[in-house]
Design an enzyme around this catalytic site. Sequence first.
Site, mmCIF file in Angstrom:
data_model
loop_
_atom_site.group_PDB
_atom_site.id
_atom_site.type_symbol
_atom_site.label_atom_id
_atom_site.label_comp_id
_atom_site.label_asym_id
_atom_site.label_seq_id
_atom_site.Cartn_x
_atom_site.Cartn_y
_atom_site.Cartn_z
ATOM 1 N N SER A 103 0.821 -1.215 0.000
ATOM 2 C CA SER A 103 0.000 0.000 0.000
ATOM 3 C C SER A 103 0.853 1.263 0.000
ATOM 4 O O SER A 103 1.621 1.515 -0.903
ATOM 5 C CB SER A 103 -0.961 -0.037 1.185
ATOM 6 N N ASP A 242 -2.503 6.413 -3.439
ATOM 7 C CA ASP A 242 -1.369 5.773 -2.776
ATOM 8 C C ASP A 242 -0.840 4.661 -3.675
ATOM 9 O O ASP A 242 -1.320 4.466 -4.795
ATOM 10 C CB ASP A 242 -1.749 5.257 -1.390
ATOM 11 N N ASP A 244 -1.025 1.464 -3.975
ATOM 12 C CA ASP A 244 -1.849 0.401 -4.541
ATOM 13 C C ASP A 244 -3.219 0.885 -4.989
ATOM 14 O O ASP A 244 -4.043 0.090 -5.441
ATOM 15 C CB ASP A 244 -1.981 -0.774 -3.566
ATOM 16 N N ASP A 246 -5.920 2.231 -3.440
ATOM 17 C CA ASP A 246 -7.180 2.114 -2.716
ATOM 18 C C ASP A 246 -7.489 3.353 -1.863
ATOM 19 O O ASP A 246 -8.530 3.407 -1.209
ATOM 20 C CB ASP A 246 -7.234 0.840 -1.864
#
Length: 447
Positions: A103, A242, A244, A246
């Site tokens: 993440s 960010d 990833d 999400d």
Amino acid sequence: MTQRKYFGTDGIRGRVGDRPITPEFMLHLGWAAGQAFKREGQRNSVLIGKDTRLSGYMFESALEAGLAAAGVDVKLLGPMPTPAIAYLTRTFRASAGIVISASHNPHHDNGIKFFSPAGTKLDDALEAEIERWLDQPIQVCEPEELGKATRIDDAPGRYVEFCKSTVPNEFTLDGMHLVLDCAHGATYHVAPKVFRELGAKVSVIGAEPDGLNINLNVGSTHLDALKQAVEGKGADLGIAFDGDGDRVLMVDRDGSEIDGDELLYILASQRQAEGRLKGGVVGTLMTNLGVELALRELGVDFERAKVGDRYVMERLLANNWVIGGEGSGHMVIRDCTTTGDGIVSALQVLLAVRQAGKTMGELRSGMSKLPQKMINVRVAERFDPLGRADIVEAVARAEASLGDAGRILLRASGTEPLIRVMAEGRNADDIVRVAEELAQVVERSAS
């Protein structure tokens, strides 16, 4: 969540090379997951996607081998946002989806997240089942039953079309100049297409991943570069994802930051004005008290969940509500998708702006954030801060000093060796003092 050996609040995460983030463990994890996900009487398949970390290639191969050894087919998606894997897991009718990502963490960390066939995070029981298989030695299935791997080449295009489908056909971003910060992460090749195809003029930063620069001074955890780009280009709005994809945060045309709490309020208040909110709103223990007070003024119910999008989703499902989120920009919009999705959330905010006919500043002016101070105390090992008498006594003293004008929250991070100390209230000076005093107590207790 019951005690886990490997799983935290958002999958398994750590520093690359340190167990469990090693090739050997990932091989075993792939096999264990394959055993847990297998459904009798059908050919089972699992999707694997990843962000742009260099270590993702290594772990992709290890997971693929473990799943094949368990007799499970693998569909490789390559670099894709986490919510894209959730969506594609549903559309491919897969047994599960796996995301290789840490993440918003630096490149030297990595991790694994799982999605169910419905595109939701795994429940505790299935995570426990995977850990049970991890305690067993790998037993390779019969040669004729081994899984095979294929690559899904059109995955990005499928996801771009899905994102666009979450807004009305007549919705357009014509005349709007956006700056996108893709954090050198998984949105780098899909986010610009989404917003351009909807008519926006798009400038992009943080879209040149090299395997090591993910989240490095860019993205939702580092907004300075986006602020400079928005002001330098005279753009209408900046959107930061960010690593990833999400999470989403925004920067207004004047350079001011718009965090997840404000985005949550904008979405909820505009939907309420249009008569389509469908219930209340779920925040977390960290959500600014100003959100709760502002929604109360609108007659909107508000509930706090534990930190983590899985817990936000749990409360949304329990209440049959639609919108929830965190100050970090991790939002869940259930009538659009099954998990936190930065691109979809950004589109929903822009839809609210267009339908309201107001500026972003006007839309968020109905909420006043209370002063909040967060201090992350790094510790050798995570522990429950409220399980130690010295910390509990210090919290009691702090709460007494604030009275009804504030609140205190201490919790262990679910993904890093940190104890998060948060104080919130009406007087900024008192809040800073209390947070710093509590952080010192935690540091002494941990040493």
